[in-house]
Motif scaffolding. Structure first.
Motif, PDB file in Angstrom:
ATOM      1  N   VAL A  42      19.914  62.464 -16.730  1.00 39.27           N
ATOM      2  CA  VAL A  42      19.863  61.086 -17.220  1.00 39.27           C
ATOM      3  C   VAL A  42      20.930  60.310 -16.468  1.00 39.27           C
ATOM      4  O   VAL A  42      22.049  60.802 -16.312  1.00 39.27           O
ATOM      5  N   LEU A  50      20.611  53.926 -20.551  1.00 39.96           N
ATOM      6  CA  LEU A  50      20.320  55.284 -20.117  1.00 39.96           C
ATOM      7  C   LEU A  50      18.913  55.371 -19.536  1.00 39.96           C
ATOM      8  O   LEU A  50      17.963  54.788 -20.080  1.00 39.96           O
ATOM      9  N   TRP A  52      16.134  58.270 -18.131  1.00 41.59           N
ATOM     10  CA  TRP A  52      15.727  59.663 -17.943  1.00 41.59           C
ATOM     11  C   TRP A  52      15.136  59.835 -16.563  1.00 41.59           C
ATOM     12  O   TRP A  52      14.217  59.101 -16.173  1.00 41.59           O
ATOM     13  N   TRP A  55      13.385  66.660 -15.967  1.00 42.20           N
ATOM     14  CA  TRP A  55      13.993  67.864 -16.505  1.00 42.20           C
ATOM     15  C   TRP A  55      13.374  69.086 -15.848  1.00 42.20           C
ATOM     16  O   TRP A  55      12.305  69.016 -15.235  1.00 42.20           O
ATOM     17  N   ASN A  64       9.497  68.256 -14.439  1.00 42.19           N
ATOM     18  CA  ASN A  64       8.762  67.019 -14.653  1.00 42.19           C
ATOM     19  C   ASN A  64       9.701  65.898 -14.308  1.00 42.19           C
ATOM     20  O   ASN A  64      10.797  65.795 -14.871  1.00 42.19           O
ATOM     21  N   TYR A 100      24.229  62.210 -15.620  1.00 46.12           N
ATOM     22  CA  TYR A 100      24.520  63.201 -16.652  1.00 46.12           C
ATOM     23  C   TYR A 100      23.476  64.319 -16.620  1.00 46.12           C
ATOM     24  O   TYR A 100      22.285  64.049 -16.464  1.00 46.12           O
ATOM     25  N   ARG A 106      13.484  71.463 -27.511  1.00 49.24           N
ATOM     26  CA  ARG A 106      12.194  70.940 -28.018  1.00 49.24           C
ATOM     27  C   ARG A 106      11.284  70.545 -26.846  1.00 49.24           C
ATOM     28  O   ARG A 106      10.872  69.386 -26.724  1.00 49.24           O
ATOM     29  N   SER A 107      11.011  71.515 -26.009  1.00 46.57           N
ATOM     30  CA  SER A 107      10.135  71.307 -24.843  1.00 46.57           C
ATOM     31  C   SER A 107      10.655  70.207 -23.930  1.00 46.57           C
ATOM     32  O   SER A 107       9.881  69.466 -23.332  1.00 46.57           O
ATOM     33  N   GLY A 108      11.978  70.127 -23.853  1.00 48.89           N
ATOM     34  CA  GLY A 108      12.593  69.223 -22.886  1.00 48.89           C
ATOM     35  C   GLY A 108      12.757  67.801 -23.341  1.00 48.89           C
ATOM     36  O   GLY A 108      13.219  66.955 -22.575  1.00 48.89           O
ATOM     37  N   SER A 109      12.398  67.518 -24.592  1.00 52.96           N
ATOM     38  CA  SER A 109      12.352  66.122 -25.031  1.00 52.96           C
ATOM     39  C   SER A 109      13.615  65.629 -25.719  1.00 52.96           C
ATOM     40  O   SER A 109      13.762  64.421 -25.936  1.00 52.96           O
ATOM     41  N   LEU A 110      14.523  66.541 -26.065  1.00 52.38           N
ATOM     42  CA  LEU A 110      15.693  66.181 -26.859  1.00 52.38           C
ATOM     43  C   LEU A 110      16.930  66.756 -26.183  1.00 52.38           C
ATOM     44  O   LEU A 110      16.906  67.874 -25.678  1.00 52.38           O
ATOM     45  N   PHE A 111      18.028  66.001 -26.213  1.00 51.05           N
ATOM     46  CA  PHE A 111      19.191  66.374 -25.413  1.00 51.05           C
ATOM     47  C   PHE A 111      20.401  66.559 -26.333  1.00 51.05           C
ATOM     48  O   PHE A 111      21.003  65.587 -26.773  1.00 51.05           O
ATOM     49  N   ASP A 112      20.727  67.828 -26.613  1.00 51.96           N
ATOM     50  CA  ASP A 112      21.694  68.070 -27.672  1.00 51.96           C
ATOM     51  C   ASP A 112      23.105  68.358 -27.181  1.00 51.96           C
ATOM     52  O   ASP A 112      24.041  68.331 -27.960  1.00 51.96           O
ATOM     53  N   TRP A 114      25.707  67.528 -23.640  1.00 55.02           N
ATOM     54  CA  TRP A 114      25.750  66.753 -22.413  1.00 55.02           C
ATOM     55  C   TRP A 114      26.935  67.161 -21.541  1.00 55.02           C
ATOM     56  O   TRP A 114      27.994  67.548 -22.064  1.00 55.02           O
TER      57      TRP A 114
END
Lengths: 124, 107
Positions: A42, A50, A52, A55, A64, A100, A106-112, A114
């Protein structure tokens, strides 16, 4: 605890390439390994929001990319060192940004988690 | 691409205030929305996932709600540490997109 440590700031000329690395550690403390998750990239231009970029799934290397970066970006992982990398080519002045890496769940959709960010400055 | 629109862009608030930030998606995203907090010079921090799930370690004064295209982030009683910029992000489909951010300023 989980840490993502990125490489240092870069200054590049227009048309050049930059490669930013992101070393992960601490996954094992939660019973996971580097290949359990993915790594997203990101970026944030100065004073902006931000964006995207894409990933990579660290398990199988599938990627993707956002359409606007297709053909100009390559994301890779080295599972032996738990390191992800992002290379951006044909740099332009508006690629100046903090880049970053983030752990993608969650299949690449959430960034917990950094990384600390890497400033890339593109200037002639 | 799904466009995410936050309102307001800036909010002048005081400690103890109840704060509500809205995020609207250009198409339905079910409950696949996250909220992040970012302080100057720092990386974003995940606060809320799946519209209303509180990330581990995040104070309970933060809450999220909504589904479809309308979402809100609420801070029940603003603390000094909460002055930051907040971003929503849709997790429904590529490319994952963020709102433009809402900055909380001291009134």
């Amino acid at each position: 605890q989980v840490q993502l440590v990125q490489s240092g700031a870069e200054v590049k000329k227009p048309g050049a390439s930059v490669k930013v690395s992101c070393k992960a550690s601490g996954y094992e403390s939660s019973g996971y390994t580097f290949i359990t998750f993915g790594i997203a990239w990101v970026r944030q231009a100065p004073g902006q929001g931000l964006e995207w970029m894409g990933w990579i799934n660290a398990y199988n290397g599938n990627t993707n990319y956002a359409q606007r970066f297709q053909g100009r970006v390559t994301m890779t992982t080295d599972t032996s060192t738990s390191t992800a990398s992002m290379e951006l080519r044909s740099l332009k002045s508006d690629d100046t940004a903090v880049y970053y890496c983030a752990r993608a769940i969650r299949s690449g959709s959430l960034f917990d988690q950094w990384g600390q960010g890497t400033l890339v400055t593109v200037s002639s | 691409d799904i466009q995410m629109t936050q309102s307001p862009s800036t909010l002048s608030v005081s400690v103890g205030d109840r704060v509500t930030i809205t995020c609207r998606a250009s198409q339905t995203i079910s409950n696949l929305l996250a909220w992040y907090q970012q302080k100057p010079g720092k990386a974003p921090k995940l606060l809320i996932y799946k519209a209303s799930g509180l990330e581990t370690g995040v104070p309970s004064r933060f809450s999220g709600s909504g589904s479809g295209t309308e979402f809100t982030l609420t801070i029940s009683s603003l603390q000094p540490d909460d002055f930051a910029t907040y971003y929503c992000q849709q997790c429904n489909s590529y490319p994952y997109t963020f709102g433009q951010g809402t900055k909380l300023e001291i009134k």
